[in-house]
Scaffold this motif. Structure first.
Motif, PDB file in Angstrom:
ATOM      1  N   ALA A  61       0.939  -1.164   0.158  1.00 52.32           N
ATOM      2  CA  ALA A  61      -0.046   0.043   0.274  1.00 52.32           C
ATOM      3  C   ALA A  61       0.880   1.183   0.048  1.00 52.32           C
ATOM      4  CB  ALA A  61      -0.744   0.050   1.319  1.00 52.32           C
ATOM      5  N   HIS A  62       0.316   2.433   0.028  1.00 51.54           N
ATOM      6  CA  HIS A  62       1.268   3.732  -0.110  1.00 51.54           C
ATOM      7  C   HIS A  62       0.828   4.674   1.346  1.00 51.54           C
ATOM      8  CE1 HIS A  62      -1.600   6.347  -2.142  1.00 51.54           C
ATOM      9  NE2 HIS A  62      -1.906   5.297  -2.957  1.00 51.54           N
ATOM     10  N   THR A  63       1.922   5.311   1.617  1.00 48.19           N
ATOM     11  CA  THR A  63       1.470   6.029   2.909  1.00 48.19           C
ATOM     12  C   THR A  63       1.296   7.599   2.375  1.00 48.19           C
ATOM     13  OG1 THR A  63       3.894   6.648   2.867  1.00 48.19           O
ATOM     14  CG2 THR A  63       3.171   4.743   4.325  1.00 48.19           C
ATOM     15  N   ASP A 113      -7.180   7.164   0.855  1.00 48.92           N
ATOM     16  CA  ASP A 113      -6.296   6.791  -0.069  1.00 48.92           C
ATOM     17  C   ASP A 113      -5.062   7.169   0.160  1.00 48.92           C
ATOM     18  OD1 ASP A 113      -4.776   6.096  -2.566  1.00 48.92           O
ATOM     19  OD2 ASP A 113      -5.652   7.941  -3.640  1.00 48.92           O
ATOM     20  N   ASN A 114      -3.995   6.460   0.692  1.00 46.49           N
ATOM     21  CA  ASN A 114      -4.209   5.095   0.927  1.00 46.49           C
ATOM     22  C   ASN A 114      -4.241   4.355   2.435  1.00 46.49           C
ATOM     23  OD1 ASN A 114      -4.739   2.231   0.042  1.00 46.49           O
ATOM     24  ND2 ASN A 114      -2.542   2.427  -1.169  1.00 46.49           N
ATOM     25  N   LEU A 115      -4.334   5.307   3.261  1.00 46.90           N
ATOM     26  CA  LEU A 115      -3.795   4.682   4.789  1.00 46.90           C
ATOM     27  C   LEU A 115      -4.983   3.903   5.135  1.00 46.90           C
ATOM     28  CD1 LEU A 115      -2.883   8.023   6.609  1.00 46.90           C
ATOM     29  CD2 LEU A 115      -1.810   6.509   5.549  1.00 46.90           C
ATOM     30  N   HIS A 151       5.419   8.322  -1.791  1.00 43.45           N
ATOM     31  CA  HIS A 151       5.703   8.838  -3.056  1.00 43.45           C
ATOM     32  C   HIS A 151       5.043   8.193  -4.377  1.00 43.45           C
ATOM     33  CE1 HIS A 151       9.785  10.546  -1.487  1.00 43.45           C
ATOM     34  NE2 HIS A 151       8.783  11.240  -1.275  1.00 43.45           N
ATOM     35  N   GLU A 152       3.926   7.286  -3.866  1.00 48.01           N
ATOM     36  CA  GLU A 152       2.983   6.741  -5.051  1.00 48.01           C
ATOM     37  C   GLU A 152       2.361   7.427  -5.763  1.00 48.01           C
ATOM     38  OE1 GLU A 152      -0.539   5.004  -7.134  1.00 48.01           O
ATOM     39  OE2 GLU A 152      -0.256   6.693  -5.345  1.00 48.01           O
ATOM     40  N   GLU A 153       2.100   8.742  -5.083  1.00 50.42           N
ATOM     41  CA  GLU A 153       1.254   9.757  -5.808  1.00 50.42           C
ATOM     42  C   GLU A 153       1.884  10.716  -6.816  1.00 50.42           C
ATOM     43  OE1 GLU A 153      -1.884   9.764  -5.767  1.00 50.42           O
ATOM     44  OE2 GLU A 153      -2.500   8.790  -3.913  1.00 50.42           O
ATOM     45  N   ILE A 154       3.137  10.540  -6.733  1.00 49.93           N
ATOM     46  CA  ILE A 154       4.037  11.322  -7.825  1.00 49.93           C
ATOM     47  C   ILE A 154       5.001  10.432  -8.503  1.00 49.93           C
ATOM     48  CG2 ILE A 154       3.994  13.456  -6.507  1.00 49.93           C
ATOM     49  CD1 ILE A 154       6.801  12.558  -5.461  1.00 49.93           C
ATOM     50  N   ALA A 170      -2.757  -3.144  -2.655  1.00 52.88           N
ATOM     51  CA  ALA A 170      -4.297  -2.838  -2.307  1.00 52.88           C
ATOM     52  C   ALA A 170      -4.056  -1.151  -2.211  1.00 52.88           C
ATOM     53  CB  ALA A 170      -4.401  -3.275  -0.786  1.00 52.88           C
ATOM     54  N   ASP A 171      -5.194  -0.664  -2.876  1.00 54.65           N
ATOM     55  CA  ASP A 171      -5.204   0.585  -3.369  1.00 54.65           C
ATOM     56  C   ASP A 171      -6.654   1.153  -3.612  1.00 54.65           C
ATOM     57  OD1 ASP A 171      -4.724   3.468  -3.523  1.00 54.65           O
ATOM     58  OD2 ASP A 171      -3.083   3.158  -5.009  1.00 54.65           O
ATOM     59  N   ASN A 172      -7.076   2.253  -3.181  1.00 54.70           N
ATOM     60  CA  ASN A 172      -8.649   2.315  -3.272  1.00 54.70           C
ATOM     61  C   ASN A 172      -8.961   2.217  -4.691  1.00 54.70           C
ATOM     62  OD1 ASN A 172      -8.564   2.376  -0.621  1.00 54.70           O
ATOM     63  ND2 ASN A 172      -8.792   4.624  -0.377  1.00 54.70           N
TER      64      ASN A 172
END
Ligand SMILES: [Zn+2]
Length: 429
Positions: free
Chosen positions: A81-83, A236-238, A264-267, A306-308
């Motif tokens: 997942a991502h923080t 997304d995505n806690l 850094h998933e969002e970038i 797992a990501d929304n």
């Protein structure tokens, strides 16, 4: 179980306004469960066994349970997942003084849905790096109080506001902190030094640098006539980080399990600690046998990324393919894209569906409309780096990347149940 899990999520979201805080919250929970911290700069136990966690950049974390069974016999069960979440971040020299207001210049981090950021009671949190007694140190801070706001422009002064108004991120987003006399300028680094003193009793000689995110002080909450929904920032995505952790702690100790939550998933994930960096590969490389054995283990392993997902919105149902509109509270969604924007294969999707059947969790499918572009996530990136078979899944939500997102309050239980089954599963395909 449902109430407890949702309350746990609400508390986790409150404690985690930034990826740094999310990483610290996860670490704290792992430590209470007996996980031992490993420092990447030190030598690690030669005979690995037991439960460990490792952080990098204070914002990515990997937890590993080396089970009683050899990973060479059964592979690893990985959940990813991502923080991080899209937000507004303070620029390095942020002080602005306009019309007697002290404002801060902000950078847009990730794909922020900007309009909902106006008229919210904002606070500020993140990591501050400072000098104390000749040494460079870092510390997390969180102002907690609403210290800033981005007021909207009245409709009387912007008659086009409801016809689709483009937001200029440079001019229209600087939050207001205070009113000041004349053209006086506040000193932002001095404000941070005061906060270090107040929050941690640290007397910094000078604040050197920082990574700070604005966030909404309104906490997450169960809402709706029948409390069908959970509303909050950073779902997304806690949401997936929380579900992964709960599942890891609930699973038995037989299998070899990994939870990887990266920044850094969002970038795009391309960083020292992101999914497209070497973090996971290096940590696993140090804990598992190397060479031929490492490849054999990877080829027996499976990653649930797992990501929304996007639930079908009643007011915008035409944004979904008519046969693939995931419903809130109807279980996790398997995300498929034949162009590999999701790493799901028929084998991994089939296995996930089989797990859901086993533990009686409803499961749904998503594929984007054929005339729309598809999003992506850490699944395909991790699959490409490690060569690990992957399924991309996630809980359906609304308003992804808004300052307040919405999920179904029954879905977290579904996700934790199936991830626990995955972590405990005696056999992978
Ligand atoms: Zn995401």
């Amino acid at each position: 179980m449902r109430t407890e899990l949702n309350q746990g999520l609400i508390d986790f979201l409150k404690a985690s306004p930034t990826p740094f805080h999310a990483c610290a919250s996860l670490a704290q929970r792992l430590e209470s469960a007996g996980y031992q911290r490993l420092d990447e700069r030190e030598a690690w136990p030669a005979q690995p066994g037991g439960r460990y966690y490792v952080t990098r950049n204070d914002s990515s974390i990997i937890a590993i349970q080396l089970g009683r069974r050899s990973p060479l016999e059964g592979g690893l069960r990985l959940v990813g997942a991502h923080t991080d979440s899209p937000c507004l971040r303070v620029k390095p020299q942020p002080e602005l003084s306009r019309q007697g207001f002290w404002q801060l210049g902000v950078e847009v981090y990730g794909g922020v849905l900007l309009a909902p950021w106006f008229d919210r009671d904002l606070s500020l949190a993140g990591r501050v790096t400072f000098r104390r007694a000749g040494r460079v140190e870092s510390q997390l801070i969180d102002f907690k109080q609403p210290i800033a706001i981005i007021p909207n422009l009245a409709i009387h002064l912007n008659r086009e506001a409801n016809q689709g108004w483009a937001i200029n991120a440079q001019n229209e987003l600087p939050p207001i902190l205070a009113q000041v006399a004349g053209d006086e300028r506040g000193d932002f680094r001095a404000l941070l030094a005061e906060q270090l003193q107040r929050e941690h009793e640290i007397n910094a000689d000078v604040v050197l640098d920082y990574e700070l995110c604005f966030y909404d002080t309104q906490g997450a909450a169960l809402i709706g006539l029948n409390q069908d929904f959970i509303a909050g920032a950073r779902l997304d995505n806690l949401l997936s980080c929380h579900a992964g952790l709960q599942a890891l702690l609930a699973a038995g100790d037989t299998e070899n399990c990994v939870l990887v939550c990266t920044d850094h998933e969002e970038i795009g994930s391309c960083s020292t600690c992101g999914a497209d960096g070497p973090f996971l590969e290096q940590v696993l490389g140090r804990l598992l046998p190397d060479g031929d054995a490492f490849v054999r283990i990877m080829q027996q392993s499976l990653l649930v990324s797992a990501d929304n997902a996007h639930g079908v919105h009643p007011n915008y149902a035409d944004r979904h393919d008519a046969n693939h509109g995931p419903k809130l509270n109807a279980g996790p969604v398997i995300k498929v894209n034949s162009n590999q924007r999701y790493a799901t294969s028929s084998e991994t999707a089939g296995f996930f569906r089989h797990l859901c059947f086993d533990v009686e969790v409803p499961v749904q499918s998503f594929v984007v409309r054929s005339d729309l572009g598809c999003g992506s996530t850490i699944g395909p990136i991790t699959a490409s780096r490690l060569g690990v078979r992957t399924v991309d899944i996630g809980l359906p939500t609304f308003a992804m990347h808004s300052i307040r997102e919405l999920a179904g309050s029954h879905d977290l239980t579904h996700l934790v149940k199936v991830l626990t089954a995955f972590y405990s599963s005696p056999a992978l395909p």
